[in-house]
Design an enzyme around this catalytic site. Structure first.
Site, mmCIF file in Angstrom:
data_model
loop_
_atom_site.group_PDB
_atom_site.id
_atom_site.type_symbol
_atom_site.label_atom_id
_atom_site.label_comp_id
_atom_site.label_asym_id
_atom_site.label_seq_id
_atom_site.Cartn_x
_atom_site.Cartn_y
_atom_site.Cartn_z
ATOM 1 N N ARG A 45 2.881 -9.314 -4.234
ATOM 2 C CA ARG A 45 2.223 -8.007 -4.331
ATOM 3 C C ARG A 45 2.201 -7.592 -5.796
ATOM 4 O O ARG A 45 3.254 -7.345 -6.391
ATOM 5 C CB ARG A 45 2.965 -6.957 -3.505
ATOM 6 C CG ARG A 45 2.388 -5.542 -3.590
ATOM 7 C CD ARG A 45 3.280 -4.584 -2.806
ATOM 8 N NE ARG A 45 2.745 -3.238 -2.780
ATOM 9 C CZ ARG A 45 2.989 -2.294 -3.682
ATOM 10 N NH1 ARG A 45 3.786 -2.571 -4.723
ATOM 11 N NH2 ARG A 45 2.466 -1.084 -3.574
ATOM 12 N N SER A 113 1.708 -1.964 7.270
ATOM 13 C CA SER A 113 2.681 -0.942 6.887
ATOM 14 C C SER A 113 2.529 0.278 7.789
ATOM 15 O O SER A 113 1.409 0.715 8.067
ATOM 16 C CB SER A 113 2.466 -0.510 5.430
ATOM 17 O OG SER A 113 2.744 -1.570 4.541
ATOM 18 N N LYS A 139 6.658 3.078 -4.214
ATOM 19 C CA LYS A 139 5.698 3.873 -3.441
ATOM 20 C C LYS A 139 5.744 5.314 -3.948
ATOM 21 O O LYS A 139 6.206 6.223 -3.275
ATOM 22 C CB LYS A 139 6.048 3.830 -1.944
ATOM 23 C CG LYS A 139 5.863 2.467 -1.300
ATOM 24 C CD LYS A 139 4.386 2.127 -1.153
ATOM 25 C CE LYS A 139 4.194 0.803 -0.426
ATOM 26 N NZ LYS A 139 2.760 0.443 -0.312
#
Length: 211
Positions: A45, A113, A139
């Site tokens: 990612r 998610s 996040k």
């Protein structure tokens, strides 16, 4: 012979999300160390990287995960996952719909998610990420969901789930006690001074809880 991806997913306990430069390290030796220690799934990612850079890094992770019999997942980019021969793709709530990802990548696993009870219940991925359990800089702006969502997923999620978000060796036991049998980490290994040692410790916690 390597077990099919769905079978390996069913047995997976420890999932790692990593950028192309984990903790400013070279990707290949880092991946080797954590796989040796028992990481079952690696997701690449890196939102800042272009497709070509992701693909080159994906080739490294794909080679090593095949060597160790682990799963390789690409975040968001179905095109990169297909080109790299990955085992699947992971999608956020604002990413490509699961059905569209499956139509483009019918042989791949699709992870999703989830951040609320409603998202857990309607998610149709092959596995779920549930969190962030604790607020995390990976996040920004998203508050931690706490252990209640982990308990909810443990009681009623329709697919295997990995608790994710701010999980460390210091708080992993409480996440496991809330019902998580699988966890996903990023900073706990990417920023670790000794990722092999810490991955081994996570693995022991999860294996002990599963007995």
């Amino acid at each position: 012979m390597i077990q099919p991806a769905a079978g390996r997913l069913g047995e997976a306990l420890l999932y790692l999300v990593t950028p192309i430069r984990p903790g400013s390290r070279e990707l290949d030796p880092f991946v080797c160390r954590v796989l040796e220690a028992g990481v079952d799934v690696i997701q690449l990612r890196d939102k800042e990287m272009e497709a070509g850079q992701l693909l080159r890094a994906s080739e490294v992770v794909r080679s090593r995960t095949l060597e160790f019999g682990a799963l390789f997942i690409v975040n968001d980019r179905v095109d990169v996952a297909l080109a790299a021969g990955a085992d699947g793709v992971h999608l956020g709530q604002g990413d490509l719909p699961v059905g569209e990802a499956r139509s483009q990548f019918p042989a791949g696993l699709v992870g999703v998610s989830t951040h609320s009870r409603e998202e857990v219940m309607r998610a149709d991925g092959d596995y779920l990420g549930v969190g962030p359990v604790h607020a995390t800089p990976t996040k920004p702006g998203r508050p931690g969901v706490g252990l209640d969502l982990v308990r909810f997923a443990a009681a009623g999620a329709g697919a295997p789930f990995f608790a994710i978000g701010g999980i460390t060796l210091e708080n992993a036991s409480e996440v496991i006690e809330a019902g998580a049998t699988r966890i996903c980490v990023l900073r706990a290994l990417v920023e670790s001074q000794d990722p092999r040692k810490d991955a081994t410790a996570f693995r022991r916690l999860l294996e002990t809880a599963s007995k």
